[in-house]
Design a protein around this motif. Structure first.
Motif, PDB file in Angstrom:
ATOM      1  N   LEU A   1     156.954 -11.608 209.478  1.00 48.11           N
ATOM      2  CA  LEU A   1     156.424 -11.408 207.790  1.00 48.11           C
ATOM      3  C   LEU A   1     155.447  -9.937 209.012  1.00 48.11           C
ATOM      4  CD1 LEU A   1     157.359 -11.002 205.118  1.00 48.11           C
ATOM      5  CD2 LEU A   1     155.762 -12.814 205.504  1.00 48.11           C
ATOM      6  N   PRO A   2     155.530  -9.183 207.933  1.00 47.98           N
ATOM      7  CA  PRO A   2     153.884  -8.412 208.944  1.00 47.98           C
ATOM      8  C   PRO A   2     152.611  -9.013 208.466  1.00 47.98           C
ATOM      9  CG  PRO A   2     155.464  -6.198 207.087  1.00 47.98           C
ATOM     10  CD  PRO A   2     156.222  -8.098 207.987  1.00 47.98           C
ATOM     11  N   LEU A   3     151.389  -9.026 208.989  1.00 51.82           N
ATOM     12  CA  LEU A   3     150.956  -9.806 209.648  1.00 51.82           C
ATOM     13  C   LEU A   3     149.471  -8.966 209.809  1.00 51.82           C
ATOM     14  CD1 LEU A   3     149.179 -13.022 209.009  1.00 51.82           C
ATOM     15  CD2 LEU A   3     150.135 -12.888 211.219  1.00 51.82           C
ATOM     16  N   VAL A   4     148.413  -9.612 209.612  1.00 50.33           N
ATOM     17  CA  VAL A   4     147.144  -9.214 209.843  1.00 50.33           C
ATOM     18  C   VAL A   4     146.525  -9.980 209.694  1.00 50.33           C
ATOM     19  CG1 VAL A   4     145.229  -7.451 209.040  1.00 50.33           C
ATOM     20  CG2 VAL A   4     147.643  -6.487 209.019  1.00 50.33           C
ATOM     21  N   VAL A   5     145.338 -10.500 210.426  1.00 55.90           N
ATOM     22  CA  VAL A   5     143.481 -11.337 210.507  1.00 55.90           C
ATOM     23  C   VAL A   5     143.337 -11.234 210.072  1.00 55.90           C
ATOM     24  CG1 VAL A   5     143.189 -13.168 211.634  1.00 55.90           C
ATOM     25  CG2 VAL A   5     145.488 -12.860 211.709  1.00 55.90           C
TER      26      VAL A   5
ATOM     27  N   ASP B   1     140.803 -23.827 201.054  1.00 62.07           N
ATOM     28  CA  ASP B   1     139.754 -24.619 201.136  1.00 62.07           C
ATOM     29  C   ASP B   1     138.996 -25.549 202.256  1.00 62.07           C
ATOM     30  OD1 ASP B   1     139.919 -26.497 197.986  1.00 62.07           O
ATOM     31  OD2 ASP B   1     139.092 -24.877 198.265  1.00 62.07           O
ATOM     32  N   ASN B   2     139.708 -24.805 203.498  1.00 60.03           N
ATOM     33  CA  ASN B   2     139.668 -24.929 204.752  1.00 60.03           C
ATOM     34  C   ASN B   2     139.721 -25.762 205.721  1.00 60.03           C
ATOM     35  OD1 ASN B   2     136.965 -22.587 206.125  1.00 60.03           O
ATOM     36  ND2 ASN B   2     136.483 -23.677 204.081  1.00 60.03           N
ATOM     37  N   ASP B   3     141.065 -26.107 204.277  1.00 63.95           N
ATOM     38  CA  ASP B   3     142.102 -27.470 204.816  1.00 63.95           C
ATOM     39  C   ASP B   3     143.607 -27.235 205.626  1.00 63.95           C
ATOM     40  OD1 ASP B   3     143.094 -30.212 203.146  1.00 63.95           O
ATOM     41  OD2 ASP B   3     144.257 -29.056 204.387  1.00 63.95           O
ATOM     42  N   GLU B   4     143.490 -27.080 206.591  1.00 59.38           N
ATOM     43  CA  GLU B   4     144.896 -26.960 207.065  1.00 59.38           C
ATOM     44  C   GLU B   4     146.309 -27.251 206.864  1.00 59.38           C
ATOM     45  OE1 GLU B   4     143.648 -27.425 211.186  1.00 59.38           O
ATOM     46  OE2 GLU B   4     142.343 -26.298 211.992  1.00 59.38           O
ATOM     47  N   ASN B   5     146.357 -28.378 206.346  1.00 62.43           N
ATOM     48  CA  ASN B   5     147.877 -29.131 205.535  1.00 62.43           C
ATOM     49  C   ASN B   5     147.369 -27.680 204.281  1.00 62.43           C
ATOM     50  OD1 ASN B   5     147.997 -31.025 207.716  1.00 62.43           O
ATOM     51  ND2 ASN B   5     146.583 -32.357 206.482  1.00 62.43           N
ATOM     52  N   LYS B   6     146.818 -26.831 203.384  1.00 60.04           N
ATOM     53  CA  LYS B   6     146.688 -26.682 202.840  1.00 60.04           C
ATOM     54  C   LYS B   6     147.142 -25.444 203.097  1.00 60.04           C
ATOM     55  CE  LYS B   6     144.598 -26.098 198.240  1.00 60.04           C
ATOM     56  NZ  LYS B   6     143.114 -25.379 197.516  1.00 60.04           N
ATOM     57  N   GLU B   7     146.767 -24.783 203.981  1.00 57.98           N
ATOM     58  CA  GLU B   7     147.486 -23.748 204.877  1.00 57.98           C
ATOM     59  C   GLU B   7     148.840 -23.664 204.669  1.00 57.98           C
ATOM     60  OE1 GLU B   7     144.479 -21.512 208.181  1.00 57.98           O
ATOM     61  OE2 GLU B   7     146.262 -22.248 208.384  1.00 57.98           O
ATOM     62  N   ARG B   8     148.716 -24.993 205.487  1.00 53.04           N
ATOM     63  CA  ARG B   8     150.606 -24.509 205.952  1.00 53.04           C
ATOM     64  C   ARG B   8     151.181 -25.080 205.126  1.00 53.04           C
ATOM     65  NH1 ARG B   8     149.773 -28.008 210.229  1.00 53.04           N
ATOM     66  NH2 ARG B   8     149.004 -29.748 208.645  1.00 53.04           N
ATOM     67  N   ILE B   9     150.816 -25.591 203.737  1.00 53.46           N
ATOM     68  CA  ILE B   9     151.623 -25.704 202.613  1.00 53.46           C
ATOM     69  C   ILE B   9     151.733 -24.129 201.491  1.00 53.46           C
ATOM     70  CG2 ILE B   9     151.402 -25.995 199.811  1.00 53.46           C
ATOM     71  CD1 ILE B   9     150.720 -28.977 200.782  1.00 53.46           C
ATOM     72  N   TYR B  10     151.063 -24.053 201.854  1.00 57.59           N
ATOM     73  CA  TYR B  10     150.494 -22.095 201.164  1.00 57.59           C
ATOM     74  C   TYR B  10     151.693 -21.037 202.044  1.00 57.59           C
ATOM     75  CZ  TYR B  10     148.003 -22.692 196.703  1.00 57.59           C
ATOM     76  OH  TYR B  10     146.905 -22.790 196.051  1.00 57.59           O
ATOM     77  N   THR B  11     151.535 -21.403 203.180  1.00 60.21           N
ATOM     78  CA  THR B  11     151.896 -20.316 204.044  1.00 60.21           C
ATOM     79  C   THR B  11     153.662 -20.679 203.658  1.00 60.21           C
ATOM     80  OG1 THR B  11     150.351 -20.353 205.318  1.00 60.21           O
ATOM     81  CG2 THR B  11     153.397 -19.734 206.136  1.00 60.21           C
ATOM     82  N   GLU B  12     153.882 -21.621 203.644  1.00 60.64           N
ATOM     83  CA  GLU B  12     155.543 -21.496 203.003  1.00 60.64           C
ATOM     84  C   GLU B  12     155.537 -21.399 201.593  1.00 60.64           C
ATOM     85  OE1 GLU B  12     155.555 -26.501 205.641  1.00 60.64           O
ATOM     86  OE2 GLU B  12     155.914 -25.875 203.581  1.00 60.64           O
TER      87      GLU B  12
ATOM     88  N   GLN C   1     154.060 -19.794 211.819  1.00 63.33           N
ATOM     89  CA  GLN C   1     155.723 -19.626 211.343  1.00 63.33           C
ATOM     90  C   GLN C   1     155.694 -18.132 210.538  1.00 63.33           C
ATOM     91  OE1 GLN C   1     157.508 -22.267 211.041  1.00 63.33           O
ATOM     92  NE2 GLN C   1     158.954 -20.735 209.701  1.00 63.33           N
ATOM     93  N   ILE C   2     154.547 -17.800 210.256  1.00 57.31           N
ATOM     94  CA  ILE C   2     154.669 -16.029 209.429  1.00 57.31           C
ATOM     95  C   ILE C   2     155.035 -15.200 211.014  1.00 57.31           C
ATOM     96  CG2 ILE C   2     153.437 -14.177 208.295  1.00 57.31           C
ATOM     97  CD1 ILE C   2     151.492 -16.465 207.258  1.00 57.31           C
ATOM     98  N   VAL C   3     154.614 -15.131 211.934  1.00 59.96           N
ATOM     99  CA  VAL C   3     155.079 -14.789 213.041  1.00 59.96           C
ATOM    100  C   VAL C   3     156.669 -14.571 213.559  1.00 59.96           C
ATOM    101  CG1 VAL C   3     154.710 -13.887 215.815  1.00 59.96           C
ATOM    102  CG2 VAL C   3     152.967 -14.088 214.240  1.00 59.96           C
TER     103      VAL C   3
ATOM    104  N   GLU D   1     141.035 -23.743 213.871  1.00 60.79           N
ATOM    105  CA  GLU D   1     142.224 -23.413 214.734  1.00 60.79           C
ATOM    106  C   GLU D   1     143.167 -23.524 214.598  1.00 60.79           C
ATOM    107  OE1 GLU D   1     139.059 -26.095 216.961  1.00 60.79           O
ATOM    108  OE2 GLU D   1     138.197 -24.495 217.689  1.00 60.79           O
ATOM    109  N   ASN D   2     143.638 -24.274 213.330  1.00 62.68           N
ATOM    110  CA  ASN D   2     145.736 -24.322 213.691  1.00 62.68           C
ATOM    111  C   ASN D   2     145.890 -23.270 214.056  1.00 62.68           C
ATOM    112  OD1 ASN D   2     147.926 -25.074 212.759  1.00 62.68           O
ATOM    113  ND2 ASN D   2     147.322 -26.910 212.409  1.00 62.68           N
ATOM    114  N   ARG D   3     147.070 -23.392 214.578  1.00 56.78           N
ATOM    115  CA  ARG D   3     147.946 -21.759 215.094  1.00 56.78           C
ATOM    116  C   ARG D   3     149.347 -22.198 214.112  1.00 56.78           C
ATOM    117  NH1 ARG D   3     143.481 -20.410 216.223  1.00 56.78           N
ATOM    118  NH2 ARG D   3     142.257 -19.656 218.229  1.00 56.78           N
ATOM    119  N   GLU D   4     149.051 -23.335 214.016  1.00 55.83           N
ATOM    120  CA  GLU D   4     150.815 -23.409 213.103  1.00 55.83           C
ATOM    121  C   GLU D   4     151.301 -22.467 212.044  1.00 55.83           C
ATOM    122  OE1 GLU D   4     151.543 -27.689 212.793  1.00 55.83           O
ATOM    123  OE2 GLU D   4     153.265 -26.998 210.579  1.00 55.83           O
ATOM    124  N   SER D   5     150.068 -21.905 210.920  1.00 57.70           N
ATOM    125  CA  SER D   5     150.553 -21.213 209.750  1.00 57.70           C
ATOM    126  C   SER D   5     151.155 -19.902 210.210  1.00 57.70           C
ATOM    127  CB  SER D   5     149.759 -21.558 208.482  1.00 57.70           C
ATOM    128  OG  SER D   5     149.471 -22.379 208.529  1.00 57.70           O
TER     129      SER D   5
END
Ligand code: RIB
Length: 332
Positions: free
Chosen positions: A139-143, A98-109, A133-135, A126-130
């Motif tokens: 973990l293989p990652l594609v943006v 939902d374009n929510d960076e907190n939710k993005e962080r939770i799902y990444t974990e 963390q993956i990098v 723009e948040n690069r934190e998630s």
């Protein structure tokens, strides 16, 4: 449950070839790959996930993080990713932020704790934190779609600047001189690049840029509707509006109808994405098409290659956009 041997027989290849296609562990020609994928689909083949994860520490599962699963653009790209991965024997876990960076962080974990084989990621902002963390966890990652700044990552995106330029040049070619723009969220690179293309087209045509003709949207239909009402109250009223995605353009069509303005006669409207709905609005929507199927297929191709060879140099693929002219800008 079909066996690997039955898939091989149906595709006319060896079991080893089927395994190489499913695991992306060796080059296989496109023709053979397609035959194996077709056989897998027709037999509904599912690799023995438990055995594989025990044997190779793989779960044959990809994570997909999307910023808005209700937006048809992401639904269509997500569908292309899921279809391509499934044909190769992989499951996909979809997470909507939902374009929510907190939710993005939770799902990444959440995804990191699932021992996935890779993640395909569309950022919420723009948040690069998630991403970092993956990098960091290797973990293989594609943006996809939204660039992640200075991070050297496998990326699939499109020519957003060029798309904004094309859309606005099209309106200028129709004789429009008072042209509004409805932007997406300011912290999303594709939207910013489209608006830059809009500005460049006006500048190249010698048309002054009026900041009051640029209205803020948030990529949802309601914001397109309210931003269009705002622009159509502008004096002089714009005779054309470039909208940074189709869903907001559909909101703008509603605003024009509410003001009894005929499209395109009183106001021409151009969108961006070319979602399936764009062909079915009244009038059908002129838009800048993004190659959604190709975006999804390329994202899967890159993540498989990355899973097969983690030391590959990062690849940044920028796909072209294409103006699709329909009746919301011109009847001719
Ligand atoms: O419609 C959603 C928008 O967000 C698309 O244009 C896509 O490019 C993404 O940035």
């Amino acid at each position: 449950m079909p066996t690997i041997r039955e898939v091989a027989r149906k595709a006319g290849v060896s079991s080893a070839t089927v395994s190489h296609v499913a695991n992306n562990t060796r080059f296989v020609s496109e023709d053979v790959r397609e035959r194996v994928k077709t056989a897998m689909r027709e037999l509904n083949y599912r690799p023995n996930a438990l055995a594989r994860s025990l044997r190779r520490g793989e779960t044959h599962t990809l994570g997909l993080i999307l910023p808005d699963s209700s937006n048809p653009f992401f639904a269509e790209v997500g569908h292309a990713i899921e279809s391509e991965a499934f044909a190769l024997g992989y499951s996909v876990i979809l997470c909507n932020t939902d374009n929510d960076e907190n939710k993005e962080r939770i799902y990444t974990e959440v995804l990191e704790n699932k021992q996935l084989d890779g993640i395909i990621f569309v950022g919420a902002g723009e948040n690069r934190e998630s991403i970092s963390q993956i990098v960091k966890n290797g973990l293989p990652l594609v943006v996809v779609d939204r660039e992640m700044g200075n991070l050297e990552l496998d990326t699939v995106t499109t020519e957003n600047y060029q798309g904004g330029l094309l859309a606005t040049q099209h309106l200028i070619s129709l004789g429009h001189k008072v042209i509004g723009c409805i932007t997406g969220p300011s912290n999303i690179t594709p939207s910013a690049d489209r608006v830059t293309g809009y500005r460049a087209a006006l500048q190249q045509a010698g048309i002054p840029i009026e900041e009051s003709l640029i209205a803020r949207g948030d990529f949802h239909a309601s914001s397109g509707y309210s931003a269009a009402l705002q622009l159509l109250a502008h004096d002089p009223r714009p005779t054309a509006i470039f909208v940074c995605n189709d869903i907001m353009a559909i909101g703008a069509l509603r605003a024009a109808a509410q003001l009894s303005l005929s499209v395109p006669e009183n106001v021409a409207i151009v969108g961006f994405d070319d979602i399936e709905l764009a062909s079915y609005t009244t009038p059908p929507l002129t838009t800048v098409a993004q190659p959604k199927q190709e975006i999804g297929q390329l994202a899967v191709k890159l993540i498989f290659e990355r899973m097969g060879n983690p030391s590959l140099p990062p690849r940044r693929i920028i796909l072209s956009t294409q103006l699709v002219i329909r009746e919301s800008s011109t009847r001719s």
